[in-house]
Every structure is written in C-alpha cells, then in structure tokens.
Write an enzyme that holds these catalytic residues in place. Structure first.
Site, PDB file in Angstrom:
ATOM      1  N   THR A  93       0.797  -1.000   0.149  1.00  0.00           N
ATOM      2  CA  THR A  93       0.245  -0.392  -0.407  1.00  0.00           C
ATOM      3  C   THR A  93       0.470   1.262  -0.027  1.00  0.00           C
ATOM      4  OG1 THR A  93      -1.457  -1.307   1.183  1.00  0.00           O
ATOM      5  CG2 THR A  93      -1.858   1.275   1.392  1.00  0.00           C
TER       6      THR A  93
ATOM      7  N   HIS B  39      -3.222  14.508   6.331  1.00  0.00           N
ATOM      8  CA  HIS B  39      -4.087  14.945   6.125  1.00  0.00           C
ATOM      9  C   HIS B  39      -4.602  16.023   7.805  1.00  0.00           C
ATOM     10  CE1 HIS B  39      -6.230  12.697   3.721  1.00  0.00           C
ATOM     11  NE2 HIS B  39      -5.386  11.275   3.794  1.00  0.00           N
TER      12      HIS B  39
ATOM     13  N   SER C  59      -6.201   4.796   5.602  1.00  0.00           N
ATOM     14  CA  SER C  59      -6.052   5.959   4.892  1.00  0.00           C
ATOM     15  C   SER C  59      -7.169   7.139   7.279  1.00  0.00           C
ATOM     16  CB  SER C  59      -6.256   7.250   4.640  1.00  0.00           C
ATOM     17  OG  SER C  59      -6.681   8.505   4.360  1.00  0.00           O
TER      18      SER C  59
ATOM     19  N   SER D  19      -0.183   9.298   7.304  1.00  0.00           N
ATOM     20  CA  SER D  19       0.061  10.661   8.614  1.00  0.00           C
ATOM     21  C   SER D  19      -0.100  10.415   9.405  1.00  0.00           C
ATOM     22  CB  SER D  19      -1.691  11.704   8.428  1.00  0.00           C
ATOM     23  OG  SER D  19      -2.147  11.506   7.032  1.00  0.00           O
TER      24      SER D  19
END
Length: 475
Positions: free
Chosen positions: A40, A49, A337, A341
């Site tokens: 990934t 983010h 996700s 981050s």
C-alpha cells in the site's frame, strides 16, 4: 534469535523499526518482497491529513492529529521532502455545505489545526482553476504532502544504521509459539524471537491467523490513480477533496512533493489482495469526478496510471493492541487512510505499548538524523562542479527527464537496505519517474545495477521475483 521481529516493511513497519532502533534490543524487519514500500505504501495519495475526517474518539482521529504535528520534524531529521500545502474540501450544493460544518466541528473536536470554512470568493483566490459550481470549502492549513516511499526508505535506512537487520524476500509461512519464543518459518529461513509486531498491511489478518487470532477483519479496497506530467504546472496549489462518502474521502486532485499532479483514487472492494490492475472504467471515473472540481484537468498530460490496495478494517478504526490469543504478538493492522499521516504517532504509540512489557533502555549511540542524499537536480552549477570534481560519476546523466546521475544511482544501491531492482532505484532517485517512464534510461539502470551488484544483466528485475528485464541472449 531476536528480541523483536517486525513483519512488513511498509511505512508503518519501517517507522516502528526506526523508533525502536533507539533502544538496546535486537530487531529484524522482515519483508516478503524484494524491497521496502512494495504494498500500500507505494501506491497511495501521499497526503498528510489535517485530522477532520476521522470519527472523534477513535485511534484514527487521535493518531492522525498527533502524526500530522510530528511529520515536519521527522521528515527534517530523515531528510525527506515534506510540504504543508493545505487542503480544501469543496461543496457544490447547500447539503454539502452542511457537511462542511460537520467536518469542521469534528476537526475542532479532534484537535485539528488551521481549520476554517471559506466562501466562493476566497476559494477562487486560493484556487484559480476551481469550478464555477463550487460554493464553499473547508480549508485546512495544517494538511500537507509527503513522499510515502521516500519516508519508508529513509526510516529503514536509519533503522539499519542503528542496528536493525532488514531481511528482504522473507515471507512468513508459519509461526509456532514455543513458550518463551516464537519460531518463524519463512522463505528466507527460520528465525526465533521473543516478540512480534504484525505490520503486514493487507495480510495482517493472515499473520495473526498463524497464531490462532481471527479477530482482525479486513476488506481489500483498491484505488486507481492517474499521475500527470509536471508540464501541467500549478493547475492546483492545494489538495482538493470533494465531500466524503461511505467508501472514503473520495477522488481528489493534489500536487506532489516532486512537482507532478496526482488524481484519484477510486474505491472498489476486491477479493484479491494483490489486484493492482487499472481498468478503463476506473480511470474514466477518476477523470469524470475530478473535472467536477477542476474542469481543465485532462488525460493528455497523464504519464502513468497505477493502483494500490488498502486494508479497510470492518470496525473502521486502526487495530493496535496485543493479540488476545498470543500475549507477545502486537497487531498493528487496518492502517488505511490516514495511516501515512499517523505513521510517526503510530510508531510512538507502539513503542509505549511495548514498553509495558519490555525494558527499553536507550542506546548512547543512536543516530536520529539521516544524511541528505545527493540530489543533483536541485544543485546550482557551482555545487555540481564541485561534486563532479570529487566523483565523476555525478557528471554522467542517466535519466534525462529528471536529471538523475550515475552517482546517485550508485548511492541508492550501496545505501543501507539499498536498491536491488529497477523500481528500487526509481523510488530512491526518481530515475524513470519522468515523462518517458524509463524509455531512455531503463537500459542504463539495468547495466549499473548488474555492475554494482555483481550480477549478470538477465538477473536484474523490475521489482523482484520473476519480473526480469532481460531473459536471455538472442545472439
């Protein structure tokens, strides 16, 4: 025999390895593929983010905000490019404007920084090419962009410098609990360890199952992308989202740290965890959707398309805890996700969990800073001349699209946990990342890899396994 084995060398496994390499324990980082960042990590949106999307009270929300705060410092220490460009979630209807308020309130509750709701006029000032149909946007100034595989490579290199052993082509086939230790049988031999950290991405459920833990429920969710050439210029300055849906944050358009434009991803649940094919339907969906935000986007500037598969946990939250079936197995699973981050914060969170069972005494010799790799394309003429005087290999341009030299490719091969295939060189140097996509430089990269690794050219692969570039001589 190790104190700790980490299974999976994506960004999560690599950053955990780097964090734990500060301490006086023996660590092995196992990866089933030929290089780090092969799952990934190599195929995602590369975003940091702000922290307004995840549900308040979840690990996702907590670690997203903490990781985003940490990202600038960790990238500076590892010499990885990171830019806090900001993000916009655009509303096109009154109902979507209500959604912006929900996201804003959630972000404030999560501790996200730099949030505001802006109207059409201010949005137009920030993004000159935004659609006339856009009514308002949630603006998050703390969001940013980073290169996920560069972060993984840098973390792995630094972990190795600090004593971690990186073992590639090492797929775990079985795990036996022997009481005090685990015995791992792998494609690279047998290993014993006191503790295991399961950071195997889409296959974390398979690893847990080897010790009877069936608690991890993951859905493989594929996302397709287009990458646009740098010639499109500053068509967007921020990451631009549309309002999210039940499948995720939706299709976006964003600049990258290297100057390209990335658009995508789609979201399709698939049975095959290795399905990274792109489809005409998926690619058309990307264009149709992103043109709603930026009407001038065109596939004429596309230089490649690709897909990645992310591990969606059915409980919609990160899974980071000791296994209920085996008390020395720490699962770090379902890291979709905003996993990139959150990665620095996840590494610290895992360290704190491990410290409850393991005596972690700090090394005196830990090196927290990774030296900056040579980037010939960013140097001025005087710096280039001085570099070439020291080593003429930096004066031979191999990749014309990205201005990558032979010296940089040699550095990438010789680095700790260095490149062993063409894609490994590409991810470390950008040789082959340009408009021609290795059309001109590919053969030279094969020659350099063969020479530096002491292998015949027909043993050099694109990404390991049987992906050989040259199979045999015809004459």
């Amino acid at each position: 025999m190790y104190d700790l084995v980490i299974i999976g060398a994506g960004v999560i496994g690599a950053m955990i390895a780097n964090e734990l390499s500060k301490y006086d324990i023996s660590i092995a980082l196992l990866e089933k593929m030929n290089d780090v960042a092969m799952g990934t990590t190599k195929a995602n949106s590369a975003l940091v983010h702000g922290g307004f999307d995840a549900k308040t009270g979840t690990l996702k929300a907590k670690l997203n905000v903490e990781g985003t705060d940490m990202m600038g410092d960790i990238c500076a220490k590892l010499n990885v490019p990171f830019k806090r460009k900001g993000a916009l979630v655009v509303a096109f209807t009154d109902a979507e404007k209500d959604t912006l308020k929900v996201l804003y309130d959630r972000g404030i509750a999560n501790g996200a920084k730099g949030l505001s709701i802006i109207e059409k006029e201010e949005l137009k000032k920030l993004e000159k090419n935004i659609s006339d149909d856009a009514l308002a946007a949630l603006y998050c100034e703390s969001a940013g962009i980073v290169c996920p595989y560069e972060l993984t490579i840098a973390s792995t290199e630094n972990a190795c410098v600090n004593g971690t052993e990186f073992i590639r082509n090492c797929e775990v086939l079985s795990i036996e609990d022997k009481g005090d230790n685990y015995l791992l049988k792998t494609t690279a031999g047998e290993f014993e360890t006191k503790y295991i950290i399961n950071a195997a991405g889409n296959f974390a459920d398979n690893v847990a199952n080897m010790l009877g833990d069936d608690s991890i429920k993951l859905v493989a969710r594929k996302g397709e992308y287009y990458l646009l050439d740098k010639t499109v210029g500053d068509i967007v300055s921020h990451t631009i989202f549309q309002c999210p849906n039940e499948m995720g944050k939706g299709i976006l358009i964003t600049p990258t740290v290297d100057g390209n434009i990335l658009i995508g991803p789609t979201a399709l649940d698939v049975e095959d965890k290795d399905d990274i094919t792109t489809t005409p339907q998926g690619l058309k969906k990307i264009i149709d959707s992103v043109q709603k935000s930026i009407p001038s986007v065109s596939t004429r500037n596309a230089i490649t398309s690709f897909a990645g598969v992310r591990a969606h946990p059915v409980n919609d939250d990160f899974i980071i805890d000791w296994s209920s079936k085996s008390d020395r197995l720490l699962n770090v699973a379902g890291i979709e996700s905003p996993g990139l981050s959150a990665a620095p914060a996840i590494a610290l969170y895992v360290k704190n969990i491990l410290a409850q069972k393991v005596n972690l005494s700090e090394k005196n010799s830990y090196r927290e800073e990774r030296p900056a790799p040579v980037r010939f394309r960013h140097m001025n003429d005087e710096e280039r001349a001085e570099l070439i005087k020291k080593n003429p290999a930096y004066g031979r341009i191999i990749c014309r699209c990205e201005t990558i030299t032979e010296g940089e490719i040699i550095d990438a091969i010789k680095a700790p946990a260095g490149a062993r295939d063409m894609d490994g060189v590409k991810r470390r140097t950008r040789a082959g990342m340009g408009r021609c996509q290795s059309g001109f430089c590919g053969s030279k990269v094969v020659e350099i890899l063969a020479r530096e690794l002491g292998l015949p050219m027909n043993e050099i692969t694109k990404f390991g396994g049987d992906s050989k570039i040259i199979y045999e001589r015809t004459k």
